[in-house]
Design an enzyme around this catalytic site. Sequence first.
Site, PDB file in Angstrom:
ATOM      1  N   GLU A  52       0.818  -1.213   0.000  1.00 32.56           N
ATOM      2  CA  GLU A  52       0.000   0.000   0.000  1.00 32.56           C
ATOM      3  C   GLU A  52       0.855   1.269   0.000  1.00 32.56           C
ATOM      4  OE1 GLU A  52      -0.573  -2.660   1.871  1.00 32.56           O
ATOM      5  OE2 GLU A  52      -2.495  -3.370   1.106  1.00 32.56           O
ATOM      6  N   GLN A 103      -7.531  -1.504  -1.462  1.00 37.53           N
ATOM      7  CA  GLN A 103      -8.591  -2.502  -1.642  1.00 37.53           C
ATOM      8  C   GLN A 103      -9.663  -2.461  -0.547  1.00 37.53           C
ATOM      9  OE1 GLN A 103      -7.587  -6.924  -1.865  1.00 37.53           O
ATOM     10  NE2 GLN A 103      -7.700  -6.283  -4.002  1.00 37.53           N
ATOM     11  N   PHE A 116      -3.357   1.586   6.354  1.00 35.77           N
ATOM     12  CA  PHE A 116      -2.372   2.041   7.337  1.00 35.77           C
ATOM     13  C   PHE A 116      -0.909   1.829   6.941  1.00 35.77           C
ATOM     14  CE2 PHE A 116      -6.452   1.515   9.414  1.00 35.77           C
ATOM     15  CZ  PHE A 116      -6.662   2.839   9.755  1.00 35.77           C
ATOM     16  N   PRO A 117      -0.562   0.810   6.186  1.00 32.04           N
ATOM     17  CA  PRO A 117       0.827   0.773   5.686  1.00 32.04           C
ATOM     18  C   PRO A 117       1.169   2.008   4.835  1.00 32.04           C
ATOM     19  CG  PRO A 117      -0.221  -1.350   5.398  1.00 32.04           C
ATOM     20  CD  PRO A 117      -1.306  -0.395   5.838  1.00 32.04           C
ATOM     21  N   HIS A 145     -11.946  -5.766   7.460  1.00 34.92           N
ATOM     22  CA  HIS A 145     -12.668  -5.443   6.224  1.00 34.92           C
ATOM     23  C   HIS A 145     -13.901  -4.613   6.553  1.00 34.92           C
ATOM     24  CE1 HIS A 145     -10.352  -9.073   5.207  1.00 34.92           C
ATOM     25  NE2 HIS A 145     -10.354  -8.636   3.959  1.00 34.92           N
TER      26      HIS A 145
END
Lengths: 325, 369
Positions: A60, A82, A88-89, A129
């Site tokens: 990400e 996605q 967060f990364p 999710h």
Amino acid sequence: MSTMTVLQALNAALHEEMARDRNVVCLGEDIGKNGGVFRTTDGLQAKFGEDRVLDTPLAESGIIGTAIGMAMYGLRPVPEIQFSDFIFPAFDQIVSEMAKLRYRSGGEFTCPMVVRTPYGGGIRGGHYHSQSPEAYFVHTPGLQVVVPATPADAKGLLKTCIRGQDPVIFLEPKRIYRTVKGEVPDDPEFTVPLGVARIARAGSHVTLVSWGAMVHTCLEAAEEAAKQGIEVELLDLRSLLPLDQDTILDSVKRTGRCVVAMEATRTCGVASEISAIIAEEAIEYLEAPIVRVTGFDTPFPYTLEHVYMPSPKRVLSAIEKVAKF
Amino acid sequence: MRNPARDLVRVLPVLDQPASARVPELRGEECLEVFRGMLRVRLLDEKMLLMQRQGRIAFFGPSSGQEAAIIGSGFVARREDWIFPALREGGVLLLRGFPLEKYFGQLFGNCLDVEKGRQQPMHFSSGEHKYVSLSSVIATQLPQAAGAAYAAKIRRDDCVVFGYLGDGATSEHDFHVALNFAAVWKAPVVFVCQNNQWAISVPFEKQTKSDGVAIKAKAYGMPGVAVDGNDVLAVILATREAHVRARAGGGPTLLELVTYRRGGHSSSDDPTRYRDESRVEPWLLVDPLDRFRDWLIAQGQLTPAIEARMRDELTTIMNQALATAEAADKPPLETLFTDVYASMPPHLRQQMLEVQGDGSGTAEGAFPL
């Protein structure tokens, strides 16, 4: 006008903007050949080619970091994360880089780009999710945070964001991707401005503020309240940053009562900020305490998600509470 | 373990190591331009550290010992190429023609600063010189460099992107992400790692068990080249090869310029707390300016008199620019609120009016250096 789902409206916006401006590129995991795990980017790669619709490696911070470089160079990237739980990364690239580039460079470098990401619960997705991370981004100067609740707004807001000058976190309410249908203008120049709330339902007794998928939960609650003679004015904020303070304050000054409903955890959430603004700017108009209806201050659960997420019943009891105070 | 004599690209002799027959093509005036750029970095270091101690600037990150790595690589970049710098590449920006008044304006954070006084000293930027504003977070510029290079590639521009980093950055996720994306996309980017052996107080052997940085390129499917980073001719040679490869569609390269940070990490750092120089390989401690100077003199391209004139000229220009820059005003109050967005949203306008209205934006209470 065409009748579309939220998903179809987003897909149409991407097709139109990619056709309009060859600088628009889409990138992310599984967005190319597969058309995205939700199919939001369906058909883009076949139409616009692999150079402009990229299936990226799975990282990400790479998706956002490279998109920032593309935007600086002059492209209009629309990266997809996605699920917003996976953002967060890339948090550092968003908060330290994307948000601050214009400011820290004295306006010499900018990164106009739209980070699209499905957010929110109600799909049996568990911790990773289902979350609603908007508060992290609303807390960051330099970002714009946009959350559509209807197919027409999904299309019009996304097109506005892609044409804009500043970076955007575009949160897509995945719970209503396919369940909410509506009329959507076909005009390729149809756009919806940021910072202007929509009055989803007019009423004079209680102001109910919400955004995203929760707007539909609130609408159900408002219809139930009407049966008791409580007329709710439902505001769909559409963008959280910039925030349409005028419409919120104008409504609250008329009703004197306010409920703010959101899926996110309560403490330091956007509902808290809205409550504070009302308290600072309109306390003399209030007839009752402001009430927040929110997710709880727990990680997002799996089995008990229906308890965690504000239901029409929870929103209704907050409406009753402020109406009868 | 890597053997510096065998495994580093090297042109200039050092200690008992001989010169190489492979010398990059450089015209006489180019040689002097490179030497002048290196000398300017050294003179700026001396002057700015002094000024920091005098309380005239808040912070400085010196580059002494790394002049060959900085100027040798920056010399290869053309005006149309983009630079995504790390902390110590200010000399590259000056080599690209950035005015010294603006350079000092950034250090003072005043109205001559193109960034309008918004960043700590050393975070230079210039759109005109394609030298991108950096953050202090390590390695974040590298995926951005890969992305800009990809954009240049799909637009079919003749442009190479330089992404600079230090040895500490190789531990960050963004380093690995950037190398991977750039290689998969065959993006025209040169990653230039100045391995100066120290990430503040942490030595290279505590940063990684890898045998150097260059070898890490292999796993990403790109060439990794280790260079004697104190040898400016070797740096030019290796950077040119990477640049040619990028322009020809050959994709990215990772350069490791093995060098040594002679001073502290910054003006706030005291390296005597943690550093034992008796353990450093002796060749790394040989001054890169001395090595190039000896070669230039042997080639008949430099004399002590020419160098003395160069020093005088650089010093005079520096002092004039410094006097101009130091006299400049603070950025106007409204610059606290502009450039957050392309146009100012209502909530920021309201906050600006709050400050303008109650006088809290005056110089009173300004933070002392």
